[in-house]
Design a protein around this motif. Structure first.
Motif, mmCIF file in Angstrom:
data_model
loop_
_atom_site.group_PDB
_atom_site.id
_atom_site.type_symbol
_atom_site.label_atom_id
_atom_site.label_comp_id
_atom_site.label_asym_id
_atom_site.label_seq_id
_atom_site.Cartn_x
_atom_site.Cartn_y
_atom_site.Cartn_z
ATOM 1 N N HIS A 267 0.829 -1.206 0.000
ATOM 2 C CA HIS A 267 0.000 0.000 0.000
ATOM 3 C C HIS A 267 0.859 1.250 0.000
ATOM 4 C CE1 HIS A 267 -3.234 -2.765 0.807
ATOM 5 N NE2 HIS A 267 -2.664 -3.161 1.936
ATOM 6 N N HIS A 268 1.975 1.207 0.658
ATOM 7 C CA HIS A 268 2.922 2.308 0.726
ATOM 8 C C HIS A 268 3.807 2.252 -0.523
ATOM 9 C CE1 HIS A 268 6.522 4.417 2.331
ATOM 10 N NE2 HIS A 268 5.625 5.102 3.021
ATOM 11 N N PRO A 269 4.245 3.390 -1.051
ATOM 12 C CA PRO A 269 5.072 3.357 -2.271
ATOM 13 C C PRO A 269 6.383 2.569 -2.128
ATOM 14 C CG PRO A 269 4.467 5.613 -1.710
ATOM 15 C CD PRO A 269 3.965 4.751 -0.615
ATOM 16 N N CYS A 270 6.915 2.482 -0.929
ATOM 17 C CA CYS A 270 8.186 1.776 -0.709
ATOM 18 C C CYS A 270 7.974 0.490 0.075
ATOM 19 C CB CYS A 270 9.171 2.683 0.030
ATOM 20 S SG CYS A 270 9.681 4.110 -0.915
ATOM 21 N N SER A 271 6.906 -0.236 -0.222
ATOM 22 C CA SER A 271 6.637 -1.443 0.559
ATOM 23 C C SER A 271 6.159 -2.580 -0.336
ATOM 24 C CB SER A 271 5.588 -1.167 1.634
ATOM 25 O OG SER A 271 4.323 -0.944 1.054
ATOM 26 N N ILE A 272 6.283 -3.781 0.200
ATOM 27 C CA ILE A 272 5.738 -4.963 -0.454
ATOM 28 C C ILE A 272 4.899 -5.727 0.563
ATOM 29 C CG2 ILE A 272 7.613 -5.211 -2.133
ATOM 30 C CD1 ILE A 272 8.801 -7.401 -0.350
ATOM 31 N N LEU A 273 3.936 -6.480 0.071
ATOM 32 C CA LEU A 273 3.129 -7.360 0.915
ATOM 33 C C LEU A 273 3.593 -8.788 0.670
ATOM 34 C CD1 LEU A 273 -0.492 -5.959 0.551
ATOM 35 C CD2 LEU A 273 1.021 -5.782 2.511
ATOM 36 N N VAL A 274 3.848 -9.492 1.749
ATOM 37 C CA VAL A 274 4.328 -10.859 1.670
ATOM 38 C C VAL A 274 3.293 -11.758 2.333
ATOM 39 C CG1 VAL A 274 6.238 -12.386 2.238
ATOM 40 C CG2 VAL A 274 6.677 -9.969 1.871
ATOM 41 N N HIS A 275 2.878 -12.812 1.640
ATOM 42 C CA HIS A 275 1.916 -13.779 2.157
ATOM 43 C C HIS A 275 2.650 -15.106 2.335
ATOM 44 C CE1 HIS A 275 -1.178 -10.936 0.856
ATOM 45 N NE2 HIS A 275 -0.538 -10.879 -0.304
ATOM 46 N N TYR A 276 2.612 -15.658 3.557
ATOM 47 C CA TYR A 276 3.336 -16.895 3.835
ATOM 48 C C TYR A 276 2.683 -17.645 4.986
ATOM 49 C CZ TYR A 276 5.400 -13.944 7.467
ATOM 50 O OH TYR A 276 5.588 -13.088 8.531
ATOM 51 N N ASP A 277 3.091 -18.896 5.142
ATOM 52 C CA ASP A 277 2.652 -19.735 6.247
ATOM 53 C C ASP A 277 3.689 -19.621 7.356
ATOM 54 O OD1 ASP A 277 2.006 -21.809 8.035
ATOM 55 O OD2 ASP A 277 1.210 -23.058 6.421
ATOM 56 N N ILE A 278 3.230 -19.459 8.589
ATOM 57 C CA ILE A 278 4.118 -19.266 9.741
ATOM 58 C C ILE A 278 5.024 -20.482 9.967
ATOM 59 C CG2 ILE A 278 2.530 -20.123 11.480
ATOM 60 C CD1 ILE A 278 4.693 -17.051 11.927
ATOM 61 N N CYS A 279 4.605 -21.641 9.510
ATOM 62 C CA CYS A 279 5.444 -22.843 9.662
ATOM 63 C C CYS A 279 6.623 -22.833 8.694
ATOM 64 C CB CYS A 279 4.608 -24.104 9.446
ATOM 65 S SG CYS A 279 3.347 -24.329 10.707
ATOM 66 N N ASP A 280 6.499 -22.089 7.601
ATOM 67 C CA ASP A 280 7.566 -22.046 6.602
ATOM 68 C C ASP A 280 8.494 -20.854 6.760
ATOM 69 O OD1 ASP A 280 6.486 -24.335 5.427
ATOM 70 O OD2 ASP A 280 5.138 -23.143 4.171
ATOM 71 N N TYR A 281 7.947 -19.697 7.066
ATOM 72 C CA TYR A 281 8.730 -18.460 7.119
ATOM 73 C C TYR A 281 8.325 -17.619 8.328
ATOM 74 C CZ TYR A 281 9.528 -19.522 2.174
ATOM 75 O OH TYR A 281 9.865 -20.129 1.005
ATOM 76 N N THR A 282 9.192 -16.677 8.690
ATOM 77 C CA THR A 282 8.858 -15.638 9.660
ATOM 78 C C THR A 282 9.310 -14.312 9.076
ATOM 79 O OG1 THR A 282 10.954 -15.767 10.844
ATOM 80 C CG2 THR A 282 9.160 -17.164 11.653
ATOM 81 N N LEU A 283 8.697 -13.248 9.528
ATOM 82 C CA LEU A 283 9.085 -11.925 9.048
ATOM 83 C C LEU A 283 10.521 -11.607 9.449
ATOM 84 C CD1 LEU A 283 8.119 -9.357 7.597
ATOM 85 C CD2 LEU A 283 7.509 -8.455 9.829
ATOM 86 N N GLU A 284 10.912 -12.048 10.627
ATOM 87 C CA GLU A 284 12.268 -11.789 11.108
ATOM 88 C C GLU A 284 13.305 -12.409 10.174
ATOM 89 O OE1 GLU A 284 14.694 -12.000 15.323
ATOM 90 O OE2 GLU A 284 12.915 -13.243 15.072
#
Length: 131
Positions: A41-58
């Motif tokens: 939504h922000h010009p300098c951002s991306i949206l990431v969709h993932y499963d918590i068992c596979d990835y974490t934001l950290e």
């Protein structure tokens, strides 16, 4: 916990300088398995969709930092990141907790009484009641 609670949509916000980080991140993350990426939504951002068992934001953001990307380090973004990291760590820990084991106390108490341990009092019996 519902299976839908495991699916996360997170926004990764980059700093304005250097430019074209969003396009580079989209190209880099687009080929990742079990993950979808889109412009945020922000010009300098991306949206990431993932499963918590596979990835974490950290892990995702640390991988982006290792690749030379620059994240937005405003106070609000740092607080948001810290909260998300904490919540995701706890959710992953809760998902991998083994089921509780049922133990009955009597056999353990009996076994403990037969083994010598540090709680033994070596004082002779006649000295214990001396006043």
């Amino acid at each position: 916990m519902n299976p839908s609670d495991q699916n996360k949509t997170r926004e990764v916000v980059f700093s304005a300088i250097p430019q074209h980080q969003v396009e580079a991140a989209l190209a880099l993350l687009d080929g990742m398995q079990s993950m979808s990426v889109e412009v945020g939504h922000h010009p300098c951002s991306i949206l990431v969709h993932y499963d918590i068992c596979d990835y974490t934001l950290e892990k995702l953001e640390s991988a982006l930092l290792e690749q030379g990307f620059h994240l937005d380090n405003s106070l609000l973004q740092k607080l948001r990141r810290a909260l998300i990291y904490f919540c995701e760590r706890n959710q992953r820990d809760n998902l991998s907790v083994p089921p509780p084991q049922q133990k009955f106390a009597k056999p353990f108490v009996a076994a403990f009484q037969h083994h010598p341990h540090g709680d033994q009092d070596d004082t002779p019996e006649e000295w214990r009641s001396y006043k």
